[in-house]
Write a protein that holds these residues in place. Structure first.
Motif, PDB file in Angstrom:
ATOM      1  N   THR A  60     -27.004  38.667  -0.998  1.00 39.57           N
ATOM      2  CA  THR A  60     -27.169  40.030  -1.498  1.00 39.57           C
ATOM      3  C   THR A  60     -25.818  40.727  -1.603  1.00 39.57           C
ATOM      4  O   THR A  60     -25.624  41.589  -2.469  1.00 39.57           O
ATOM      5  N   ASP A  61     -24.881  40.356  -0.721  1.00 40.23           N
ATOM      6  CA  ASP A  61     -23.536  40.919  -0.807  1.00 40.23           C
ATOM      7  C   ASP A  61     -22.864  40.548  -2.120  1.00 40.23           C
ATOM      8  O   ASP A  61     -22.213  41.372  -2.747  1.00 40.23           O
ATOM      9  N   THR A  62     -23.024  39.292  -2.523  1.00 41.01           N
ATOM     10  CA  THR A  62     -22.424  38.851  -3.780  1.00 41.01           C
ATOM     11  C   THR A  62     -22.985  39.658  -4.944  1.00 41.01           C
ATOM     12  O   THR A  62     -22.244  40.101  -5.831  1.00 41.01           O
ATOM     13  N   ALA A  63     -24.319  39.865  -4.917  1.00 40.88           N
ATOM     14  CA  ALA A  63     -24.951  40.679  -5.956  1.00 40.88           C
ATOM     15  C   ALA A  63     -24.481  42.130  -5.863  1.00 40.88           C
ATOM     16  O   ALA A  63     -24.213  42.783  -6.886  1.00 40.88           O
ATOM     17  N   ALA A  64     -24.368  42.637  -4.618  1.00 39.08           N
ATOM     18  CA  ALA A  64     -23.923  44.021  -4.424  1.00 39.08           C
ATOM     19  C   ALA A  64     -22.482  44.202  -4.884  1.00 39.08           C
ATOM     20  O   ALA A  64     -22.134  45.210  -5.506  1.00 39.08           O
ATOM     21  N   LEU A  65     -21.640  43.228  -4.577  1.00 37.10           N
ATOM     22  CA  LEU A  65     -20.240  43.292  -5.006  1.00 37.10           C
ATOM     23  C   LEU A  65     -20.133  43.218  -6.527  1.00 37.10           C
ATOM     24  O   LEU A  65     -19.300  43.896  -7.138  1.00 37.10           O
ATOM     25  N   ALA A  66     -20.981  42.379  -7.119  1.00 30.83           N
ATOM     26  CA  ALA A  66     -21.000  42.284  -8.586  1.00 30.83           C
ATOM     27  C   ALA A  66     -21.429  43.617  -9.203  1.00 30.83           C
ATOM     28  O   ALA A  66     -20.869  44.061 -10.211  1.00 30.83           O
ATOM     29  N   LEU A  67     -22.444  44.249  -8.588  1.00 31.46           N
ATOM     30  CA  LEU A  67     -22.892  45.562  -9.055  1.00 31.46           C
ATOM     31  C   LEU A  67     -21.781  46.594  -8.908  1.00 31.46           C
ATOM     32  O   LEU A  67     -21.537  47.398  -9.811  1.00 31.46           O
ATOM     33  N   ALA A  68     -21.078  46.557  -7.771  1.00 24.88           N
ATOM     34  CA  ALA A  68     -19.975  47.486  -7.539  1.00 24.88           C
ATOM     35  C   ALA A  68     -18.841  47.263  -8.539  1.00 24.88           C
ATOM     36  O   ALA A  68     -18.242  48.214  -9.043  1.00 24.88           O
ATOM     37  N   TRP A  69     -18.551  45.987  -8.815  1.00 28.97           N
ATOM     38  CA  TRP A  69     -17.500  45.654  -9.785  1.00 28.97           C
ATOM     39  C   TRP A  69     -17.881  46.167 -11.180  1.00 28.97           C
ATOM     40  O   TRP A  69     -17.066  46.758 -11.888  1.00 28.97           O
ATOM     41  N   PHE A  70     -19.152  45.946 -11.570  1.00 27.62           N
ATOM     42  CA  PHE A  70     -19.633  46.423 -12.862  1.00 27.62           C
ATOM     43  C   PHE A  70     -19.558  47.947 -12.932  1.00 27.62           C
ATOM     44  O   PHE A  70     -19.126  48.521 -13.944  1.00 27.62           O
ATOM     45  N   ALA A  71     -19.958  48.615 -11.835  1.00 25.64           N
ATOM     46  CA  ALA A  71     -19.914  50.082 -11.802  1.00 25.64           C
ATOM     47  C   ALA A  71     -18.477  50.588 -11.913  1.00 25.64           C
ATOM     48  O   ALA A  71     -18.214  51.600 -12.575  1.00 25.64           O
ATOM     49  N   ALA A  72     -17.541  49.890 -11.265  1.00 29.04           N
ATOM     50  CA  ALA A  72     -16.130  50.290 -11.324  1.00 29.04           C
ATOM     51  C   ALA A  72     -15.605  50.193 -12.756  1.00 29.04           C
ATOM     52  O   ALA A  72     -14.822  51.040 -13.206  1.00 29.04           O
ATOM     53  N   ARG A  73     -16.035  49.163 -13.474  1.00 31.15           N
ATOM     54  CA  ARG A  73     -15.624  49.011 -14.883  1.00 31.15           C
ATOM     55  C   ARG A  73     -16.230  50.107 -15.749  1.00 31.15           C
ATOM     56  O   ARG A  73     -15.547  50.748 -16.558  1.00 31.15           O
ATOM     57  N   ILE A  74     -17.533  50.328 -15.585  1.00 22.12           N
ATOM     58  CA  ILE A  74     -18.233  51.316 -16.416  1.00 22.12           C
ATOM     59  C   ILE A  74     -17.689  52.723 -16.170  1.00 22.12           C
ATOM     60  O   ILE A  74     -17.542  53.522 -17.101  1.00 22.12           O
ATOM     61  N   SER A  75     -17.376  53.029 -14.895  1.00 21.75           N
ATOM     62  CA  SER A  75     -16.955  54.396 -14.549  1.00 21.75           C
ATOM     63  C   SER A  75     -15.634  54.783 -15.201  1.00 21.75           C
ATOM     64  O   SER A  75     -15.306  55.971 -15.281  1.00 21.75           O
ATOM     65  N   ARG A  76     -14.868  53.795 -15.668  1.00 16.80           N
ATOM     66  CA  ARG A  76     -13.578  54.085 -16.309  1.00 16.80           C
ATOM     67  C   ARG A  76     -13.731  54.461 -17.780  1.00 16.80           C
ATOM     68  O   ARG A  76     -12.765  54.864 -18.425  1.00 16.80           O
ATOM     69  N   ARG A  77     -14.939  54.348 -18.301  1.00 18.83           N
ATOM     70  CA  ARG A  77     -15.154  54.740 -19.698  1.00 18.83           C
ATOM     71  C   ARG A  77     -14.976  56.244 -19.863  1.00 18.83           C
ATOM     72  O   ARG A  77     -15.367  57.024 -18.990  1.00 18.83           O
ATOM     73  N   PRO A  78     -14.409  56.687 -20.968  1.00 19.79           N
ATOM     74  CA  PRO A  78     -14.221  58.129 -21.170  1.00 19.79           C
ATOM     75  C   PRO A  78     -15.549  58.824 -21.468  1.00 19.79           C
ATOM     76  O   PRO A  78     -16.538  58.188 -21.839  1.00 19.79           O
ATOM     77  N   ALA A  79     -15.545  60.130 -21.286  1.00 16.75           N
ATOM     78  CA  ALA A  79     -16.738  60.925 -21.597  1.00 16.75           C
ATOM     79  C   ALA A  79     -17.020  60.851 -23.098  1.00 16.75           C
ATOM     80  O   ALA A  79     -16.110  60.664 -23.910  1.00 16.75           O
ATOM     81  N   ASP A  80     -18.283  60.983 -23.453  1.00 12.22           N
ATOM     82  CA  ASP A  80     -18.656  60.987 -24.863  1.00 12.22           C
ATOM     83  C   ASP A  80     -19.678  62.103 -25.100  1.00 12.22           C
ATOM     84  O   ASP A  80     -19.969  62.902 -24.215  1.00 12.22           O
ATOM     85  N   GLU A  81     -20.246  62.144 -26.319  1.00 13.89           N
ATOM     86  CA  GLU A  81     -21.166  63.222 -26.668  1.00 13.89           C
ATOM     87  C   GLU A  81     -22.439  63.192 -25.824  1.00 13.89           C
ATOM     88  O   GLU A  81     -23.009  64.228 -25.497  1.00 13.89           O
TER      89      GLU A  81
END
Length: 311
Positions: A60-81
């Motif tokens: 579950t840690d591997t899945a959680a870390l993968a989720l955290a990694w994905f969230a870290a990538r997504i959170s860097r996207r700029p704001a949009d409409e």
């Protein structure tokens, strides 16, 4: 009536910080996922619940870390409409999911430990000791990678808590293996598993509660909206009262406030705005403010603000 929207960006996460978090999470995924396979094999060969529980936790840690990694990538996207605040809350959502996952793991470990106490299983202490020792080494490295990252990032903290649970599980498995090798007393394995589960539960509940509070747009710790309504008019003569106050967090390090402030018609509106902004930053640490000014003909006669209901 005037409206002012002001942001001060000194507390924002920088692109470098986001990339650093991604790198740390990526290495944590590789190490955790790789060793999980060894723990599964070791747990099956030795018959140890502590190792199997730790392997399940590492899965579950591997899945959680993968989720955290994905969230870290997504959170860097700029704001949009469609998402004017950007994607920063994805990290909070990932932290909330990780907290719930940890609680589910604790329940599973406790149930399985009770079964083992009622029906003891023979455990091979030597195999258990070797695998647990290697697991401890891997978990210490992974925890260090995450612990020295962005400490205000709930997403990273949630991932680090998962790994800390693994680290404690490895310590428990080592102690259990040593006791079994020395005395042959098998109940130590499920008993230590239960102890680790309870330690994990405390941190998991704190993570879930904190991330849930942010998702529900609760007021940040140390900021009392009623005190803010009362103290701004007390500190600033130009302000009659403050109402419709809403304080919330986008992330743990980014607090926002919106409010209506009534001022006398004869006051300098720009000066009043600057004074309110300065007070919000210096006294409350609120650097992201949306302020709406309202005029009053006789500010001195305006009653002091008391409690109010949220919009």
């Amino acid at each position: 009536m005037a409206h002012d929207h002001h942001h001060h960006h000194s507390h924002h996460a920088t692109p470098h910080t986001g990339l650093d978090s991604q790198r740390r999470l990526f290495w944590a995924i590789l190490l955790t996922g790789g060793f999980m396979v060894a723990e599964v094999v070791g747990g099956i060969l030795s018959g140890s619940l502590a190792l199997l529980a730790d392997a399940g936790h590492m899965l579950t840690d591997t899945a959680a870390l993968a989720l955290a990694w994905f969230a870290a990538r997504i959170s860097r996207r700029p704001a949009d409409e469609k998402r004017s605040f950007g994607y920063h809350r994805v990290q909070i959502l990932a932290a909330f999911v990780n907290g719930l996952t940890l609680i589910a793991i604790v329940v599973w470990i406790l149930i399985e430990a009770i079964r083992r106490l009622l029906s003891p299983v023979e455990v091979t202490g030597s195999t258990m000791l070797v695998i647990a020792g290697l697991g401890l080494l891997v978990n210490v490295v992974v925890f260090a990678i995450l612990h020295f990252g962005d400490r205000e990032n709930l997403n990273i903290r949630g991932a680090a808590l998962h790994v800390l649970g693994d680290l404690l599980g490895s310590v428990a498995a080592i102690v259990a293996a040593l006791v079994i090798l020395a005395t042959g007393w098998m109940p130590i394995d499920p008993l230590l598993s239960m102890l680790v589960a309870l330690l994990i539960l405390r941190s998991a509940w704190k993570l879930t509660r904190e991330s849930g509070h942010i998702l529900l747009e609760g007021a940040p710790a140390g900021v009392d909206p009623s005190a803010l309504r009362r103290e701004i008019p007390e500190q600033l003569e130009a302000v009659c009262n403050v109402h419709h106050v809403h304080v919330w967090s986008l992330t743990p390090g980014r607090h926002l406030v919106s409010l209506h402030a009534a001022i006398d018609e004869g006051e300098d509106r720009q000066a009043a705005l600057l004074a309110i902004r300065s007070l919000l930053v210096e006294r409350y640490g609120l650097s992201h403010a949306t302020i709406q000014l309202e005029s009053r003909h006789h500010c001195a006669d305006e009653p002091a603000a008391s409690g109010e209901q949220r919009d």
